[in-house]
Write a protein that holds these residues in place. Structure first.
Motif, PDB file in Angstrom:
ATOM      1  N   GLN A 323     -13.564  20.087  25.793  1.00 36.38           N
ATOM      2  CA  GLN A 323     -14.303  19.420  26.868  1.00 36.38           C
ATOM      3  C   GLN A 323     -14.673  18.004  26.457  1.00 36.38           C
ATOM      4  N   GLU A 324     -14.841  17.771  25.143  1.00 38.36           N
ATOM      5  CA  GLU A 324     -15.143  16.413  24.657  1.00 38.36           C
ATOM      6  C   GLU A 324     -13.984  15.470  24.973  1.00 38.36           C
ATOM      7  N   GLU A 325     -12.751  15.927  24.721  1.00 39.27           N
ATOM      8  CA  GLU A 325     -11.581  15.110  25.031  1.00 39.27           C
ATOM      9  C   GLU A 325     -11.502  14.814  26.524  1.00 39.27           C
ATOM     10  N   ILE A 326     -11.739  15.850  27.332  1.00 42.24           N
ATOM     11  CA  ILE A 326     -11.676  15.672  28.784  1.00 42.24           C
ATOM     12  C   ILE A 326     -12.750  14.701  29.258  1.00 42.24           C
ATOM     13  N   LEU A 327     -13.966  14.810  28.701  1.00 39.74           N
ATOM     14  CA  LEU A 327     -15.075  13.958  29.129  1.00 39.74           C
ATOM     15  C   LEU A 327     -14.804  12.488  28.814  1.00 39.74           C
ATOM     16  N   VAL A 328     -14.302  12.207  27.609  1.00 36.74           N
ATOM     17  CA  VAL A 328     -14.006  10.816  27.238  1.00 36.74           C
ATOM     18  C   VAL A 328     -12.877  10.266  28.101  1.00 36.74           C
ATOM     19  N   LEU A 329     -11.827  11.053  28.287  1.00 33.29           N
ATOM     20  CA  LEU A 329     -10.714  10.613  29.130  1.00 33.29           C
ATOM     21  C   LEU A 329     -11.155  10.421  30.581  1.00 33.29           C
ATOM     22  N   ASP A 330     -12.072  11.269  31.030  1.00 30.11           N
ATOM     23  CA  ASP A 330     -12.606  11.151  32.388  1.00 30.11           C
ATOM     24  C   ASP A 330     -13.287   9.793  32.578  1.00 30.11           C
ATOM     25  N   ASN A 331     -14.097   9.395  31.593  1.00 28.61           N
ATOM     26  CA  ASN A 331     -14.782   8.098  31.675  1.00 28.61           C
ATOM     27  C   ASN A 331     -13.782   6.944  31.693  1.00 28.61           C
ATOM     28  N   LEU A 332     -12.749   7.032  30.844  1.00 26.45           N
ATOM     29  CA  LEU A 332     -11.748   5.967  30.774  1.00 26.45           C
ATOM     30  C   LEU A 332     -10.926   5.896  32.062  1.00 26.45           C
ATOM     31  N   TYR A 333     -10.565   7.057  32.589  1.00 26.83           N
ATOM     32  CA  TYR A 333      -9.746   7.118  33.806  1.00 26.83           C
ATOM     33  C   TYR A 333     -10.502   6.511  34.989  1.00 26.83           C
ATOM     34  N   LYS A 334     -11.773   6.861  35.122  1.00 23.20           N
ATOM     35  CA  LYS A 334     -12.581   6.331  36.229  1.00 23.20           C
ATOM     36  C   LYS A 334     -12.864   4.844  36.041  1.00 23.20           C
ATOM     37  N   ASP A 335     -13.036   4.425  34.782  1.00 21.59           N
ATOM     38  CA  ASP A 335     -13.261   3.007  34.500  1.00 21.59           C
ATOM     39  C   ASP A 335     -12.035   2.179  34.882  1.00 21.59           C
ATOM     40  N   ALA A 336     -10.845   2.706  34.607  1.00 25.42           N
ATOM     41  CA  ALA A 336      -9.611   1.995  34.951  1.00 25.42           C
ATOM     42  C   ALA A 336      -9.508   1.786  36.458  1.00 25.42           C
ATOM     43  N   ARG A 337      -9.930   2.792  37.240  1.00 25.28           N
ATOM     44  CA  ARG A 337      -9.898   2.667  38.683  1.00 25.28           C
ATOM     45  C   ARG A 337     -10.926   1.662  39.191  1.00 25.28           C
ATOM     46  N   ALA A 338     -12.084   1.658  38.532  1.00 21.14           N
ATOM     47  CA  ALA A 338     -13.140   0.732  38.954  1.00 21.14           C
ATOM     48  C   ALA A 338     -12.750  -0.721  38.661  1.00 21.14           C
ATOM     49  N   ARG A 339     -12.047  -0.936  37.551  1.00 25.81           N
ATOM     50  CA  ARG A 339     -11.662  -2.297  37.160  1.00 25.81           C
ATOM     51  C   ARG A 339     -10.532  -2.826  38.024  1.00 25.81           C
ATOM     52  N   GLY A 340      -9.580  -1.967  38.369  1.00 23.87           N
ATOM     53  CA  GLY A 340      -8.495  -2.382  39.253  1.00 23.87           C
ATOM     54  C   GLY A 340      -7.349  -3.097  38.571  1.00 23.87           C
ATOM     55  N   ASP A 341      -7.606  -3.809  37.466  1.00 28.20           N
ATOM     56  CA  ASP A 341      -6.543  -4.564  36.801  1.00 28.20           C
ATOM     57  C   ASP A 341      -5.819  -3.730  35.746  1.00 28.20           C
ATOM     58  N   THR A 342      -6.298  -2.527  35.511  1.00 30.47           N
ATOM     59  CA  THR A 342      -5.683  -1.650  34.513  1.00 30.47           C
ATOM     60  C   THR A 342      -5.360  -0.336  35.195  1.00 30.47           C
ATOM     61  N   HIS A 343      -4.277  -0.340  35.960  1.00 28.06           N
ATOM     62  CA  HIS A 343      -4.014   0.840  36.779  1.00 28.06           C
ATOM     63  C   HIS A 343      -2.904   1.688  36.172  1.00 28.06           C
ATOM     64  N   TYR A 344      -3.230   2.917  35.939  1.00 31.53           N
ATOM     65  CA  TYR A 344      -2.236   3.888  35.483  1.00 31.53           C
ATOM     66  C   TYR A 344      -2.617   5.245  36.058  1.00 31.53           C
ATOM     67  N   GLU A 345      -1.654   6.134  36.101  1.00 33.91           N
ATOM     68  CA  GLU A 345      -1.915   7.511  36.512  1.00 33.91           C
ATOM     69  C   GLU A 345      -1.805   8.414  35.283  1.00 33.91           C
ATOM     70  N   MET A 346      -2.462   9.554  35.369  1.00 34.59           N
ATOM     71  CA  MET A 346      -2.420  10.513  34.267  1.00 34.59           C
ATOM     72  C   MET A 346      -2.031  11.882  34.822  1.00 34.59           C
ATOM     73  N   VAL A 347      -1.209  12.602  34.059  1.00 34.71           N
ATOM     74  CA  VAL A 347      -0.769  13.936  34.460  1.00 34.71           C
ATOM     75  C   VAL A 347      -0.953  14.887  33.279  1.00 34.71           C
ATOM     76  N   TRP A 348      -1.651  15.983  33.536  1.00 34.86           N
ATOM     77  CA  TRP A 348      -1.817  17.006  32.486  1.00 34.86           C
ATOM     78  C   TRP A 348      -0.630  17.956  32.526  1.00 34.86           C
ATOM     79  N   ILE A 349       0.041  18.078  31.373  1.00 34.82           N
ATOM     80  CA  ILE A 349       1.138  19.032  31.210  1.00 34.82           C
ATOM     81  C   ILE A 349       0.735  20.026  30.128  1.00 34.82           C
TER      82      ILE A 349
END
Length: 666
Positions: A323-349
């Motif tokens: 859950q620690e990994e998910i929580l940190v990645l969650d913050n980074l993923y949402k931050d990327a969307r908020a910034r707009g200039d760093t756009h990427y998608e993520m897929v869990w496999i």
């Protein structure tokens, strides 16, 4: 029982086969079948054998295929015990084995003519009565199918069975059950039909002759159908045995197909594409019959089109993703969307072993999926075995989660961007090795590098010019003495001191207890959640791995040397401390040395006005170094793969150990 009843079932299940013979041919075939029949008058009690066959083929295998839980009741156990005493089996073992090995296994695996194989079997059993022929053939098939099913099923959890299944090239039933189920269902239907007709033949044989004359109709009419009914039962079993052989062949064909798909993936990554769709379809799902992804935000199913021409991070893990990994990645993923200039998608496999998949695994998968705002595959098993092979063998996924970065054309930006993401977060975008190298060129060993992205409070202390102390360990006696002494020294020296407890790595449960203790005893400021503690140590380890990947050593890289020192402190039984003023001025020591330094404050306090607190502390620590006791982290002898030898960074001792062990040599 009428002759119509006796002949209806095989005719119903073998319509296509029956068309091989015309009406006139029926008579010819009957004569051919009859010519193999030369009974010697021996009597065989076939009912116990038929009970064993029914136990194997119907009560166990058929019910398992049909989805029923197979439980052996007391009657079944008593029946098995009674059958074990059946002496007749000793005398029949040879012929059953002969039919099984020479008649069914060898003849059927070669893909020969079913009629010829049936006639060979009838020749083997020429001296037996018709009812005995069909029962013995069923018994031989039960040996083949029972052994096949037992080994194939146990191979998921039993290493011996797995090895045998590998040598025999048996299909993985647990892994491929849904695709194999139609084959097994058809097989079971034919087996049950053959069992029904066999039961009719056996019951017909047991009709009391003292009450029913064999020469009177319908007895005499029914008797004429027994040979041809027996022929079709045996031929049906030949077809079943051929189906088992074909399943083994199917595994070989599937293995070949997976190998071809694996090499196709390699070629795809070597080819230039206009977008990333070919790569993503090969890795995730190539067909158009389902929507393979789940949108983590809306929880709706979507197609791979949402990823077209975008930077994509593939989060690859097992179901032990923390859950620690998910929580940190969650913050980074949402931050990327908020910034707009760093756009990427993520897929869990998720890479999951089908052999151990159960309801608990399914619930764990769904729970982890529910925590993710990014995309995930709708089902772990839509990922082709060739893609899993590629992930494991080319991208070296084993158990620890990795983040594979792909650019909008599907080109590999990084086989594992997790370390640069832990260190710099979204600043590492687009997650290439060149970007990582560029970021390292901008870094120096500093307090900001140590705690960046974890706790802004510490950086605020630094900006305010306060003396900052980071310390760790889990020895409460040392912590109490150290914090009390440090605060006393700060008061005596009239300087502002702020202390932050950063815990210990790989000790989640113990850190939860320490957090509760700190909340009660208030030794100093502390991080109130284990995620921050986990992230602090994970970032340090990522720094070390990143440096190793770029070919750095402790001799030519100050940051790497300092990171290794802090990581080595974590192995101490006592504690450790780093004192910082400003961003780059630092003094560090293990627990006892740090405590003694503070206790001897009067010996170095006179240098504070001229040199500053940190430099005065450093001078004292250097002059009063204890005899060398090497507790430094060892380094791999090479940067590729698992090292065969490791070298202590301080004493140079070589050891046959793995990375992250420590050398303790006086």
């Amino acid at each position: 029982m009428s002759s119509r009843q006796l002949t209806a079932t095989p005719k119903m299940h073998q319509r296509k086969e029956r068309r091989m013979f015309s009406t006139s041919d029926d008579s010819a075939m009957t004569k051919q079948v009859q010519a193999t029949h030369a009974p010697d008058g021996r009597e065989i009690d076939v009912k116990p054998i038929l009970q064993i066959v029914d136990e194997i083929l119907v009560r166990f295998i058929a019910r398992t295929v049909e989805g029923y839980e197979v439980k052996r009741d007391q009657d079944a156990l008593e029946m098995t015990a009674a059958l074990a005493e059946f002496d007749m089996l000793d005398s029949l073992a040879y012929i059953i084995n002969k039919i099984s090995c020479e008649g069914l296994s060898c003849k059927c695996s070669g893909g020969g003519d079913a009629h010829s194989s049936t006639m060979v079997l009838l020749g083997y059993m020429s001296s037996y009565a018709w009812h005995a022929k069909v029962v013995l053939t069923l018994a031989a098939f039960a040996v083949i199918f029972g052994e096949f099913w037992l080994v194939a099923q146990l191979s998921a959890e039993n290493t011996l069975a797995k090895s045998v299944a590998l040598l025999k090239q048996l299909p993985d039933i647990a892994e491929n059950f849904m695709s194999l189920k139609p084959h097994f269902e058809a097989l079971i239907r034919l087996v049950k039909a053959a069992m029904d007709v066999t039961t009719c033949i056996v019951e017909f044989k047991e009709l009391p002759s003292e009450y029913i004359s064999e020469d009177t109709p319908p007895m005499s009419v029914a008797s004429t159908h027994i040979p041809i009914a027996s022929y079709w039962v045996i031929r049906s079993i030949v077809a079943c045995a051929s189906q088992i052989a074909s399943l083994i062949g199917t595994r070989k064909m599937n293995d070949k197909r997976h190998i071809e798909a694996f090499h196709n993936l390699i070629r795809l990554f070597e080819t230039v594409h206009i977008d990333n769709m070919k790569i993503l379809r090969a890795l995730i799902y190539a067909k158009d019959d389902i929507l393979p992804l789940v949108d983590g935000t809306t929880k709706s199913r979507v197609s791979l089109e949402v990823l077209r021409r975008k930077h994509v991070l593939l989060l690859i893990s097992d179901l032990d993703l923390s859950q620690e990994e998910i929580l940190v990645l969650d913050n980074l993923y949402k931050d990327a969307r908020a910034r707009g200039d760093t756009h990427y998608e993520m897929v869990w496999i998720p890479v999951v072993d089908k052999g151990i998949w159960n309801e608990v695994s399914k619930q764990k998968f769904e729970y982890l999926q529910s925590l993710m705002p990014w995309y995930s595959v709708c089902d772990p098993f839509i990922i082709e075995p060739s893609a899993v092979k590629y992930i494991k063998e080319v991208w070296n996924f084993s158990k620890t989660a990795i983040l594979v970065a792909l650019d909008p054309q599907g080109r590999l930006s990084s086989p594992n961007a997790v370390h640069m993401i832990w260190i710099w977060g979204n600043l590492a975008f687009p997650f290439t090795s060149e970007k990582e190298e560029s970021l390292w060129k901008q870094e120096i060993w500093s307090l900001e590098l140590l705690v960046d992205g974890i706790d802004p409070t510490v950086l605020e202390w630094m900006a305010e010019g306060k003396l900052v102390c980071l310390y760790g360990g889990e020895d409460l006696e040392w912590i109490e003495k150290f914090t009390a002494t440090a605060l006393s020294v700060a008061k005596a020296g009239k300087f502002q001191l702020e202390m932050a407890y950063v815990g210990k790595s790989n000790a989640k449960e113990r850190m939860q207890k320490m957090i509760k203790t700190f909340a009660t005893r208030k030794f100093s400021y502390f991080w109130p959640n284990v995620t921050s503690i986990w992230f602090f140590w994970t970032r340090l380890e990522s720094m070390l791995y990143s440096k190793l990947q770029h070919g750095r050593t402790v001799e030519n890289d100050e940051i790497m040397s300092e990171v290794m020192t802090v990581l080595s402190f974590d192995g101490s039984d006592r504690g450790w401390a780093i004192f910082c003023r400003g961003n780059t001025e630092m003094a560090r020591a293990k627990g006892d040395n740090a405590l003694i330094c503070l206790q001897d404050f009067e010996k170095w306090s006179g240098r504070i006005e001229e040199d500053g607190v940190v430099q005065a502390m450093n001078d004292y620590l250097n002059k009063n170094k204890p005899p060398h006791h090497c507790n430094r982290l060892i380094l791999p002898g090479s940067t590729g793969g698992i090292p065969q030898k490791v070298v202590c960074a301080e004493c140079g001792r070589q050891m046959e150990k793995y990375f992250m062990y420590r050398c303790c040599v006086e």
